[in-house]
Design a protein around this motif. Sequence first.
Motif, PDB file in Angstrom:
ATOM      1  N   VAL A  47     -33.855 -59.461  16.685  1.00 26.10           N
ATOM      2  CA  VAL A  47     -33.232 -58.792  17.834  1.00 26.10           C
ATOM      3  C   VAL A  47     -34.250 -57.884  18.505  1.00 26.10           C
ATOM      4  O   VAL A  47     -35.286 -57.541  17.918  1.00 26.10           O
ATOM      5  CB  VAL A  47     -31.988 -57.971  17.424  1.00 26.10           C
ATOM      6  N   GLY A  48     -33.941 -57.470  19.728  1.00 21.88           N
ATOM      7  CA  GLY A  48     -34.787 -56.534  20.440  1.00 21.88           C
ATOM      8  C   GLY A  48     -34.251 -55.126  20.328  1.00 21.88           C
ATOM      9  O   GLY A  48     -33.124 -54.899  19.854  1.00 21.88           O
ATOM     10  N   LEU A  49     -35.034 -54.173  20.788  1.00 18.13           N
ATOM     11  CA  LEU A  49     -34.631 -52.786  20.726  1.00 18.13           C
ATOM     12  C   LEU A  49     -33.371 -52.524  21.543  1.00 18.13           C
ATOM     13  O   LEU A  49     -32.586 -51.628  21.230  1.00 18.13           O
ATOM     14  CB  LEU A  49     -35.775 -51.888  21.221  1.00 18.13           C
ATOM     15  N   ASP A  50     -33.145 -53.344  22.577  1.00 17.26           N
ATOM     16  CA  ASP A  50     -31.966 -53.150  23.411  1.00 17.26           C
ATOM     17  C   ASP A  50     -30.666 -53.499  22.698  1.00 17.26           C
ATOM     18  O   ASP A  50     -29.571 -53.227  23.211  1.00 17.26           O
ATOM     19  CB  ASP A  50     -32.087 -53.975  24.701  1.00 17.26           C
ATOM     20  N   ALA A  51     -30.760 -54.087  21.496  1.00 13.90           N
ATOM     21  CA  ALA A  51     -29.559 -54.389  20.719  1.00 13.90           C
ATOM     22  C   ALA A  51     -29.048 -53.167  19.953  1.00 13.90           C
ATOM     23  O   ALA A  51     -27.922 -53.167  19.450  1.00 13.90           O
ATOM     24  CB  ALA A  51     -29.849 -55.524  19.731  1.00 13.90           C
ATOM     25  N   VAL A  52     -29.866 -52.129  19.871  1.00  8.16           N
ATOM     26  CA  VAL A  52     -29.493 -50.936  19.104  1.00  8.16           C
ATOM     27  C   VAL A  52     -28.415 -50.146  19.853  1.00  8.16           C
ATOM     28  O   VAL A  52     -28.583 -49.837  21.040  1.00  8.16           O
ATOM     29  CB  VAL A  52     -30.733 -50.046  18.861  1.00  8.16           C
ATOM     30  N   THR A  53     -27.341 -49.819  19.172  1.00  4.00           N
ATOM     31  CA  THR A  53     -26.232 -49.083  19.782  1.00  4.00           C
ATOM     32  C   THR A  53     -26.120 -47.644  19.279  1.00  4.00           C
ATOM     33  O   THR A  53     -25.279 -46.884  19.749  1.00  4.00           O
ATOM     34  CB  THR A  53     -24.892 -49.796  19.524  1.00  4.00           C
ATOM     35  N   GLY A  54     -26.951 -47.274  18.330  1.00  2.00           N
ATOM     36  CA  GLY A  54     -26.944 -45.911  17.806  1.00  2.00           C
ATOM     37  C   GLY A  54     -28.091 -45.733  16.836  1.00  2.00           C
ATOM     38  O   GLY A  54     -28.605 -46.712  16.281  1.00  2.00           O
ATOM     39  N   VAL A  55     -28.495 -44.489  16.662  1.00  2.00           N
ATOM     40  CA  VAL A  55     -29.612 -44.165  15.775  1.00  2.00           C
ATOM     41  C   VAL A  55     -29.143 -43.134  14.755  1.00  2.00           C
ATOM     42  O   VAL A  55     -28.477 -42.151  15.102  1.00  2.00           O
ATOM     43  CB  VAL A  55     -30.807 -43.601  16.562  1.00  2.00           C
TER      44      VAL A  55
END
Length: 216
Positions: A47-55
């Motif tokens: 996946v790419g970084l744009d798939a991240v929904t929270g840290v």
Amino acid sequence: MDTATPAVTVALHDGTSVVASSGQVDARRHGELLLPAVDRVLAEAGVGLDAVTGVVVGVGPGPYTGLRVGLVTAATFGSALAVPVHGICTLDGLAYAAGQEGAVEGPFAVATDARRKEVYWARYEDARTRTGEPAVDRPADIARALAGLPVVGAGAALYPEAFPEARGPEHVAAGALAALAAERLAAGQELLEPQPLYLRRPDAQVPKNYKVVTPQ
């Protein structure tokens, strides 16, 4: 992600389980190792970084230099991606990992290396329940209070005379940190603000009573 201990650890969690993870132990290279670890984890997950929904980031306690690497990186990702950034006590993540691995049953403690011959530590009723706030102390000063309790973490392994019931895991893993965060969020619990938990002043300070030099 977590950089509060010598472990530079990153994981991707989908809300149910860990998809990919990376961990390296090197107390002097947090800044050098963290972003490549993020890249490896995303590549492994496909996946790419744009798939991240929270840290989620470990807030310590930990030494100043290493701890701030993870916190600043997490804040940067949160701002760039417009996603929430949550904090988790690093000791809580280590306690949770110990429970997942079956290393502890019943009350225990967690201790990480605080340098200066001290440990960061906290007591736990179980793998999910901390009793009291994290503290920093010399091992000999808390040995009596923790006598008979298993003590998880590298801090315990470093001082076996004070913590004879030392056991692993020694370092926190981001997978456990993420799983604990996901569990708490699913239960509607609030997580910590992503602010550092130092417990003591940084080593580098402005010198006092320095000589003022004025031009002649």
